[in-house]
Design a protein around this motif. Structure first.
Motif, short mmCIF file in Angstrom:
data_model
loop_
_atom_site.label_atom_id
_atom_site.label_comp_id
_atom_site.label_asym_id
_atom_site.label_seq_id
_atom_site.Cartn_x
_atom_site.Cartn_y
_atom_site.Cartn_z
N VAL A 122 -0.98 18.42 -8.68
CA VAL A 122 -0.39 16.96 -9.00
C VAL A 122 -0.62 16.15 -7.74
O VAL A 122 -0.22 16.39 -6.63
N LEU A 123 -1.04 14.87 -8.22
CA LEU A 123 -1.05 13.68 -7.27
C LEU A 123 -0.27 12.79 -7.89
O LEU A 123 -0.28 12.14 -8.95
N ILE A 124 0.54 12.18 -6.89
CA ILE A 124 1.51 11.05 -7.15
C ILE A 124 1.06 9.64 -6.32
O ILE A 124 0.79 9.83 -5.15
N ASP A 125 0.90 8.61 -7.36
CA ASP A 125 0.76 7.30 -6.71
C ASP A 125 -0.51 7.31 -5.74
O ASP A 125 -0.55 6.85 -4.55
N PRO A 126 -1.85 7.50 -6.30
CA PRO A 126 -2.95 7.42 -5.55
C PRO A 126 -3.50 5.99 -5.77
O PRO A 126 -3.30 5.16 -6.66
N VAL A 127 -4.20 5.78 -4.58
CA VAL A 127 -4.74 4.22 -4.41
C VAL A 127 -6.20 4.17 -4.62
O VAL A 127 -7.12 5.13 -3.91
N LEU A 128 -6.70 3.25 -5.07
CA LEU A 128 -7.87 2.81 -5.09
C LEU A 128 -8.81 3.03 -3.60
O LEU A 128 -9.81 3.58 -3.85
N ALA A 155 2.49 -3.44 -8.05
CA ALA A 155 2.23 -4.88 -7.99
C ALA A 155 1.38 -5.10 -6.60
O ALA A 155 0.77 -6.24 -6.40
N ASP A 156 1.55 -4.03 -5.75
CA ASP A 156 0.87 -4.37 -4.36
C ASP A 156 -0.60 -3.61 -4.06
O ASP A 156 -1.22 -3.76 -3.28
N HIS A 157 -0.99 -2.76 -4.96
CA HIS A 157 -2.05 -2.03 -4.98
C HIS A 157 -2.82 -1.53 -6.08
O HIS A 157 -1.91 -1.54 -7.21
N VAL A 158 -3.79 -1.26 -6.61
CA VAL A 158 -4.62 -0.61 -7.57
C VAL A 158 -4.60 1.09 -7.65
O VAL A 158 -4.94 1.36 -6.63
N THR A 159 -4.10 1.64 -8.80
CA THR A 159 -4.26 2.79 -8.81
C THR A 159 -5.64 3.32 -8.94
O THR A 159 -6.56 2.86 -9.42
N SER A 160 -5.88 4.34 -8.57
CA SER A 160 -7.33 5.23 -8.55
C SER A 160 -7.38 6.13 -9.88
O SER A 160 -8.29 6.97 -9.99
N THR A 161 -6.35 6.23 -10.44
CA THR A 161 -6.16 7.36 -11.57
C THR A 161 -7.58 7.31 -12.68
O THR A 161 -8.10 8.21 -12.87
N GLY A 162 -7.36 5.94 -12.87
CA GLY A 162 -8.84 5.86 -13.88
C GLY A 162 -10.11 6.43 -13.33
O GLY A 162 -10.92 7.26 -14.00
N LEU A 163 -10.56 5.82 -12.16
CA LEU A 163 -11.87 6.21 -11.54
C LEU A 163 -11.59 7.89 -11.26
O LEU A 163 -12.76 8.43 -11.37
N MET A 164 -10.67 8.32 -10.71
CA MET A 164 -10.46 9.79 -10.45
C MET A 164 -10.84 10.92 -11.57
O MET A 164 -11.42 11.75 -11.50
N LYS A 165 -10.31 10.18 -12.82
CA LYS A 165 -10.75 11.00 -14.15
C LYS A 165 -12.03 11.18 -14.38
O LYS A 165 -12.43 12.29 -14.90
N PRO A 307 3.84 -10.21 -3.73
CA PRO A 307 2.88 -9.53 -3.41
C PRO A 307 1.26 -10.10 -3.50
O PRO A 307 1.10 -10.83 -4.29
N ALA A 308 0.70 -9.89 -2.35
CA ALA A 308 -0.67 -10.61 -2.43
C ALA A 308 -1.65 -10.26 -3.49
O ALA A 308 -2.37 -11.18 -3.98
N LYS A 309 -1.33 -9.15 -3.74
CA LYS A 309 -2.40 -8.36 -5.03
C LYS A 309 -1.64 -8.54 -6.26
O LYS A 309 -2.41 -7.89 -7.24
#
Length: 323
Positions: A122-128, A155-165, A307-309
């Motif tokens: 399991v991976l928790i809070d992956p970052v793009l 709100a401060d980073h984009v998750t990588s879950t979609g691309l990881m799939k 947050p900047a992003k």
């Protein structure tokens, strides 16, 4: 008459002396043999008495120290009772593989947990930005990633879950059903994410956002708190449906109710801290040790920049980072 007695005595004296000497020598020999057999026991007894004396001296010294310094803890803990929760979780007998990973731009922690036997993970809070790193580690360790879960809509980073799939067959994304985001698995209170013989239980901890959750290991030895509870802090409550009253209650009811030795792993840290415990945060968290009224006042007066992003991250994270 006297001369006769002296003559008789002179004749008998050598024999008498010889006989007496023989008896005395035999007696002395017997005594020496007994003494030699007693010596080892005597030595042992002497050592025991010395040890007892030293022990009593140590106790007296400890008592004296306690009297002089009441706050000083001098009790010696037996080795068999010493525990190290973190090391225990990493032990070979536990069969849990654990990695805490860091993304420096947003100071985000990503957590990888796996069953060492089945290799399910399991991976928790992956970052793009760290997608390549995470895929590399998963491959090197020979893991089969089942679920990539987010503690909330960041709100401060984009998750990588979609691309990881797209890189890992069979991988499913997960997030709270109250987050407003899309995912393969929409989580609710009490849900379980299993990997091998291990599992994470879901506890809803809203307040930073409506869709915040905390993931708790099945044995309650570890908890992944997202932004709800940070090390000596907590997530802000001035955007994304934030509510200080809800956050206060979430932390006290859902996180502080865990065992005090439970290890707490946040989604972020900006001071280089990696882990805390429930006991530490109950005692030392400068915000959450306050009353509800004081906490609300603190949270309503942080005056932090947004947050900047946030304008990029939130829309992207509502669709698994695929913007």
């Amino acid at each position: 008459m006297c001369n006769r007695r002296l003559s008789w005595l002179n004749g008998k004296l050598p024999a008498l002396l010889s006989s007496t000497f023989t008896r005395v020598a035999a007696h002395l020999s017997t005594m020496c043999s007994r003494i030699s057999s007693i010596k080892p026991a005597h030595r042992c007894l002497t050592q025991l008495l010395r040890l007892r004396s030293n022990t009593e001296g140590s106790r007296a010294s400890v008592a004296a120290e306690r009297g002089a310094y009441p706050g000083l803890r001098t009790q010696r803990t037996p080795l068999s009772t010493v525990t190290r929760p973190y090391c225990t979780r990493m032990s070979a007998n536990d069969k849990l593989l654990f990695r805490q990973l860091f993304e420096k731009e947003s100071s985000t922690y990503t957590y990888l947990l796996a069953d060492a036997d089945t290799k399910e993970a399991v991976l928790i809070d992956p970052v793009l930005e760290t997608l390549t790193r995470d895929l590399k580690i998963i491959s090197e360790l020979g893991l089969r990633l089942k679920v990539a879960a987010n503690t909330h809509c960041h709100a401060d980073h984009v998750t990588s879950t979609g691309l990881m799939k797209k890189h890992l067959s069979g991988l499913k994304s997960a997030i709270s059903k109250f987050s407003g985001a899309s995912a393969d698995i929409l989580l609710s209170e009490g849900d379980k994410i299993t990997f091998g013989k291990h599992h994470l239980s879901v506890r809803e901890t809203p307040g930073h956002t409506d869709g915040c959750v905390t993931f708790v290991m099945g044995d309650e030895s570890m908890a992944f708190t997202g932004d709800a509870l940070l090390i000596r802090g907590c997530g802000r409550t001035d955007f994304q449906q934030g509510c200080p009253e809800r956050l206060f209650n979430s932390v006290h009811q859902k996180i502080f109710s865990l065992p005090e030795q439970c290890l707490l792993y946040p989604a972020h840290d900006y001071q280089g801290q990696m882990v805390s415990t429930v006991g530490e945060e109950r005692k030392y968290n400068p915000r959450l040790t306050k009353s509800l009224k004081e906490f609300v006042h603190i949270m309503n007066n942080l005056n932090l920049p947004k947050p900047a992003k946030i304008d990029i991250a939130v829309p992207a994270n509502l669709v698994c980072g695929l913007h």
